[in-house]
Design an enzyme around this catalytic site. Sequence first.
Site, short mmCIF file in Angstrom:
data_model
loop_
_atom_site.label_atom_id
_atom_site.label_comp_id
_atom_site.label_asym_id
_atom_site.label_seq_id
_atom_site.Cartn_x
_atom_site.Cartn_y
_atom_site.Cartn_z
N ASP A 82 40.30 49.13 24.64
CA ASP A 82 41.07 48.97 25.88
C ASP A 82 42.41 49.67 25.73
O ASP A 82 43.15 49.42 24.78
CB ASP A 82 41.26 47.47 26.14
CG ASP A 82 41.82 47.18 27.51
OD1 ASP A 82 41.65 48.02 28.42
OD2 ASP A 82 42.43 46.10 27.67
N GLY A 181 48.67 41.15 33.16
CA GLY A 181 49.40 39.94 32.87
C GLY A 181 48.95 38.77 33.72
O GLY A 181 48.22 38.91 34.70
N HIS A 213 41.20 47.19 36.20
CA HIS A 213 42.00 46.50 35.19
C HIS A 213 42.84 45.43 35.87
O HIS A 213 42.98 45.40 37.09
CB HIS A 213 42.93 47.50 34.49
CG HIS A 213 42.23 48.40 33.52
ND1 HIS A 213 42.55 48.45 32.19
CD2 HIS A 213 41.22 49.29 33.69
CE1 HIS A 213 41.78 49.34 31.58
NE2 HIS A 213 40.96 49.86 32.48
#
EC number: 4.1.2.13
Length: 311
Positions: A82, A181, A213
Amino acid sequence: MALVTTTEMFRKAYEGGYAVGAFNVNNMESVQGITEAAGELKSPLILQVSAGARKYAGHIYLLKLVEAALVENDIPIALHLDHGADFAICKSCIDGGFTSVMIDGSRFSLEENIEVTRRVVEYAHSKGTVVEGELGRLAGVEDDVKVNSEDSSYTHPDEVEEFVARTGVDSLAIAIGTSHGAFKFRPGQKPQLRFDILEEVSRRLPGFPIVLHGASSVSQEYVKIIQENGGQLKDAIGIPEDMLRKAARSAVCKINIDSDLRLAMTAGVRAALFAAPSAFDPREYLKAGRADVKTLVKHKITEVLGSAGMA
């Protein structure tokens, strides 16, 4: 069963109108919880490793944990890097047994992004490994990836055809309003994904696998458990799951989930320790964290990704 690439996974996902979950792993308990859930639901699976995870657990430890999961679960599993920052880290993971890598050149100009991505693709394909590229920049923080809102940008659909053609990437991560986040939106803010961008990208790249993502939904159940057991998390909301399910029914073949896993693990551990303040056996409280990870992944597979039974 050996590790596989994502090529066949994505072909089936695109044709079947579902997405494959790409779950970040950092330790044995996360690998176990994720793979047990996918194994029981017969779902294809991508386990992905960030730069932070490699620093924390070590490349070899994580690779061997994933290999152990292959013995225990009869499902196709791909091992993915990633947010590879440069050619060197991508090469290290390719040479070290990963079947998929992401080269994140989104911080560069289009021409520089094409150049570094093409270099990784040429090396990866020579080794039988597939590559994910990225156009557009997501705001937020995830390990070494830190982008403030001023520097974030949506993907420009008019760039995607040139990027794919000149780099040879196997999948493309785009920015349509998700962010890295746990705390993507404050209460009162309205999360909104730019499905118009997704639709235009899909039109320009028919049949091509798209990646999202920053797609954690920030479960309020886990946030509440953490807060009730001494955690100092602020209230926040993530990406609504109905939006992610809509994306999974279109060209989005891979949805990344990391922050939700961290919240689930932390909620389980905190609740276990508060229930037994004198506990000192890590096997007990980590077992609780692992159980919450497994529950979360089962929910994502059945209610968001739609990949149950597709292994």
